[in-house]
Design a protein around this motif. Structure first.
Motif, PDB file in Angstrom:
ATOM      1  N   SER A   1      -9.932   8.521   8.484  1.00  0.00           N
ATOM      2  CA  SER A   1      -8.709   8.747   7.711  1.00  0.00           C
ATOM      3  C   SER A   1      -7.500   8.133   8.405  1.00  0.00           C
ATOM      4  N   TYR A   2      -7.427   8.348   9.721  1.00  0.00           N
ATOM      5  CA  TYR A   2      -6.297   7.809  10.468  1.00  0.00           C
ATOM      6  C   TYR A   2      -6.322   6.281  10.480  1.00  0.00           C
TER       7      TYR A   2
ATOM      8  N   ALA B   1      -2.884   0.541   6.542  1.00  0.00           N
ATOM      9  CA  ALA B   1      -1.896   0.412   5.474  1.00  0.00           C
ATOM     10  C   ALA B   1      -0.495   0.223   6.044  1.00  0.00           C
ATOM     11  N   ASN B   2      -0.222   0.839   7.205  1.00  0.00           N
ATOM     12  CA  ASN B   2       1.123   0.795   7.769  1.00  0.00           C
ATOM     13  C   ASN B   2       1.299  -0.240   8.861  1.00  0.00           C
ATOM     14  N   GLN B   3       0.213  -0.594   9.548  1.00  0.00           N
ATOM     15  CA  GLN B   3       0.342  -1.443  10.725  1.00  0.00           C
ATOM     16  C   GLN B   3      -0.410  -2.764  10.611  1.00  0.00           C
TER      17      GLN B   3
ATOM     18  N   HIS C   1       0.820  -1.192   0.000  1.00  0.00           N
ATOM     19  CA  HIS C   1       0.000   0.000   0.000  1.00  0.00           C
ATOM     20  C   HIS C   1       0.855   1.242   0.000  1.00  0.00           C
ATOM     21  N   SER C   2       0.256   2.332  -0.386  1.00  0.00           N
ATOM     22  CA  SER C   2       0.928   3.611  -0.296  1.00  0.00           C
ATOM     23  C   SER C   2       1.261   3.909   1.147  1.00  0.00           C
ATOM     24  N   SER C   3       2.383   4.618   1.391  1.00  0.00           N
ATOM     25  CA  SER C   3       2.782   4.909   2.753  1.00  0.00           C
ATOM     26  C   SER C   3       1.819   5.851   3.439  1.00  0.00           C
ATOM     27  N   SER C   4       1.065   6.639   2.694  1.00  0.00           N
ATOM     28  CA  SER C   4       0.108   7.552   3.321  1.00  0.00           C
ATOM     29  C   SER C   4      -1.165   7.655   2.492  1.00  0.00           C
ATOM     30  N   PRO C   5      -1.932   6.543   2.357  1.00  0.00           N
ATOM     31  CA  PRO C   5      -3.176   6.597   1.594  1.00  0.00           C
ATOM     32  C   PRO C   5      -4.185   7.495   2.287  1.00  0.00           C
ATOM     33  N   LYS C   6      -4.961   8.216   1.506  1.00  0.00           N
ATOM     34  CA  LYS C   6      -5.954   9.131   2.069  1.00  0.00           C
ATOM     35  C   LYS C   6      -7.290   8.947   1.367  1.00  0.00           C
ATOM     36  N   PRO C   7      -8.383   8.988   2.134  1.00  0.00           N
ATOM     37  CA  PRO C   7      -9.696   8.974   1.486  1.00  0.00           C
ATOM     38  C   PRO C   7      -9.939  10.297   0.793  1.00  0.00           C
ATOM     39  N   VAL C   8     -10.819  10.272  -0.191  1.00  0.00           N
ATOM     40  CA  VAL C   8     -11.164  11.485  -0.937  1.00  0.00           C
ATOM     41  C   VAL C   8     -12.556  11.934  -0.514  1.00  0.00           C
ATOM     42  N   ALA C   9     -12.693  13.203  -0.133  1.00  0.00           N
ATOM     43  CA  ALA C   9     -14.004  13.751   0.221  1.00  0.00           C
ATOM     44  C   ALA C   9     -14.757  14.108  -1.056  1.00  0.00           C
ATOM     45  N   LEU C  10     -15.876  13.410  -1.306  1.00  0.00           N
ATOM     46  CA  LEU C  10     -16.621  13.602  -2.551  1.00  0.00           C
ATOM     47  C   LEU C  10     -17.643  14.725  -2.465  1.00  0.00           C
ATOM     48  N   SER C  11     -18.308  14.839  -1.328  1.00  0.00           N
ATOM     49  CA  SER C  11     -19.374  15.836  -1.251  1.00  0.00           C
ATOM     50  C   SER C  11     -19.650  16.211   0.183  1.00  0.00           C
TER      51      SER C  11
ATOM     52  N   ILE D   1     -24.781  18.009   8.897  1.00  0.00           N
ATOM     53  CA  ILE D   1     -24.336  17.863   7.516  1.00  0.00           C
ATOM     54  C   ILE D   1     -24.218  16.391   7.158  1.00  0.00           C
ATOM     55  N   ARG D   2     -24.130  16.146   5.867  1.00  0.00           N
ATOM     56  CA  ARG D   2     -23.836  14.805   5.368  1.00  0.00           C
ATOM     57  C   ARG D   2     -22.615  14.918   4.461  1.00  0.00           C
ATOM     58  N   THR D   3     -21.618  14.076   4.690  1.00  0.00           N
ATOM     59  CA  THR D   3     -20.432  14.088   3.847  1.00  0.00           C
ATOM     60  C   THR D   3     -20.093  12.666   3.441  1.00  0.00           C
ATOM     61  N   THR D   4     -19.437  12.530   2.298  1.00  0.00           N
ATOM     62  CA  THR D   4     -19.099  11.213   1.760  1.00  0.00           C
ATOM     63  C   THR D   4     -17.590  11.123   1.541  1.00  0.00           C
ATOM     64  N   LEU D   5     -16.988  10.056   2.052  1.00  0.00           N
ATOM     65  CA  LEU D   5     -15.567   9.788   1.850  1.00  0.00           C
ATOM     66  C   LEU D   5     -15.416   8.567   0.956  1.00  0.00           C
ATOM     67  N   GLN D   6     -14.549   8.672  -0.036  1.00  0.00           N
ATOM     68  CA  GLN D   6     -14.283   7.553  -0.949  1.00  0.00           C
ATOM     69  C   GLN D   6     -12.917   6.966  -0.641  1.00  0.00           C
ATOM     70  N   PHE D   7     -12.867   5.627  -0.554  1.00  0.00           N
ATOM     71  CA  PHE D   7     -11.627   4.920  -0.218  1.00  0.00           C
ATOM     72  C   PHE D   7     -11.180   4.084  -1.412  1.00  0.00           C
ATOM     73  N   GLU D   8      -9.936   4.246  -1.786  1.00  0.00           N
ATOM     74  CA  GLU D   8      -9.432   3.599  -2.998  1.00  0.00           C
ATOM     75  C   GLU D   8      -9.257   2.099  -2.833  1.00  0.00           C
ATOM     76  N   ASP D   9      -8.786   1.665  -1.674  1.00  0.00           N
ATOM     77  CA  ASP D   9      -8.466   0.255  -1.447  1.00  0.00           C
ATOM     78  C   ASP D   9      -9.627  -0.435  -0.739  1.00  0.00           C
ATOM     79  N   ASN D  10     -10.349  -1.275  -1.459  1.00  0.00           N
ATOM     80  CA  ASN D  10     -11.508  -1.954  -0.878  1.00  0.00           C
ATOM     81  C   ASN D  10     -11.139  -2.930   0.228  1.00  0.00           C
ATOM     82  N   LEU D  11      -9.939  -3.533   0.125  1.00  0.00           N
ATOM     83  CA  LEU D  11      -9.506  -4.478   1.160  1.00  0.00           C
ATOM     84  C   LEU D  11      -9.278  -3.742   2.479  1.00  0.00           C
TER      85      LEU D  11
END
Length: 357
Positions: free
Chosen positions: A82-83, A89-91, A5-15, A24-34
């Motif tokens: 996010s953390y 990914a690291n631990q 995995h990337s050393s510092s993968p980050k979710p993407v805030a979509l909306s 509020i309602r916010t959506t986070l997208q995660f690249e790695d499904n595993l």
């Protein structure tokens, strides 16, 4: 700890959608499904835990997590997720205790909230976008050890900077484990030549003379927690090899008398069971290029009632002395099962009530 995995993968805030004045309602997208599946847990157990502890609503849709609730709590949830994602990914793994501690550190402000989706859309960069992950850590060949509470983070900073540190507090706060980790890291990097681990052999309910075997056999049970910590850091064969070569020494406190410990990382565990004379003897063993860490729990003193704890005496005597730092852990720093923290709090409360009566 290496992985793909990337050393510092980050979710993407979509909306981000404003539901009403406060929510509020916010959506986070995660690249790695595993990683996402691990973060959510079986039957969404970790999402449910975060929901309960932060008072929000969470839902997983595909590779996205939707967060609804009070704006401040949503920001906290974004940081926790996010953390945890990067931690996986690291631990490699998490459990309910890790999740609980990450929530606690986020609430305390130790882990800063991540930038909002509006900031990202407008390309506004925080002064340090990764600041929420810039916790003190100990690099190890088998991975990276990071703090699980605000107290542990402060303690790790002290261990890396100060020559003599006292770590005081209840069991389960990582006092000895983190000190041994820092010692192993400094030994592997060549900053010290050897590690010396010591404990007073106090007879708590059993007499040494009635234990089977020679003196080593009688003493080893008292030193077992130190061996356990070493084996958590290093492969077993390497521990034994370094002990045989003298790079690592595990010995009862009485063996420290008359020595000057140079270029060493020296740890005294269970220091609440030293006498004032023993403590002074130990502290004055510090030699050039050495570090000393003294750990103990003043609520677990096994000395006779008329004998003052050397740890308590040292804290009273050395408070404010330049070059010495005293880290006091609390029940909030217990990193075992959350129930353990509640047990510690209950006993502390009973002791407080008894003093006030």
């Amino acid at each position: 700890m290496s992985n793909s995995h990337s050393s510092s993968p980050k979710p993407v805030a979509l909306s981000e959608v404003k539901l009403d004045k406060d929510n509020i309602r916010t959506t986070l997208q995660f690249e790695d499904n595993l990683l996402l599946a691990q973060m959510i847990g079986d039957h969404d157990r970790y999402l449910v835990q975060i929901e309960k502890e932060l008072g929000i609503r969470l839902g997983c849709r595909g590779n996205c997590v939707v967060i609804e609730g009070d704006k401040h709590q949503v920001e906290l949830a974004k940081t926790v997720l996010s953390y945890l994602y990067r931690h996986l990914a690291n631990q490699s793994d998490i459990d309910s205790t890790v999740v609980h501690n990450m929530i606690g550190m986020t609430k305390s402000g130790l882990i800063d909230t991540i930038s909002s989706p509006m900031d990202q859309r407008q390309n506004i960069q925080p002064s340090d976008e990764n600041r929420n992950l810039s916790l003190p850590s100990i690099p190890m060949r088998r991975g990276v050890i990071t703090p699980r509470s605000a107290g542990q983070a402060e303690y790790l900073s002290l261990l890396s900077q100060v020559e003599m540190v006292f770590g005081i507090g209840p069991a389960g706060t990582g006092k000895t484990f983190l000190a041994v980790a820092q010692a192993v890291s400094m030994l592997q990097s060549g900053q010290v030549d050897r590690i010396i681990l010591s404990r007073p052999a106090v007879e708590a309910g059993e007499r040494l003379g009635f234990l089977p075997g020679d003196m080593k056999d009688k003493i080893d049970p008292y030193l077992r927690p130190l061996y356990d910590a070493l084996h958590a850091m290093l492969p077993g064969d390497q521990v034994m090899r370094r002990i045989a070569s003298g790079e690592i020494e595990v010995a009862p406190l009485a063996f420290m008398r008359g020595r000057t410990l140079e270029h060493s990382f020296v740890i005294l565990d269970e220091a609440q069971n030293t006498t004032s004379v023993q403590m002074k003897m130990f502290l004055t063993r510090l030699g050039p290029g050495s570090r000393m860490v003294i750990t103990g729990d003043l609520s677990q003193i096994d000395l006779p009632p008329n004998v003052k704890s050397g740890l308590k005496d040292a804290i009273e005597t050395l408070q404010g002395v330049h070059g010495i730092e005293i880290m006091r852990f609390t029940a909030q720093d217990v990193v075992r099962h959350p129930l353990v923290s509640r047990i510690v709090k209950a006993y502390d409360q009973r002791a407080t009530n008894a003093k006030s009566e």
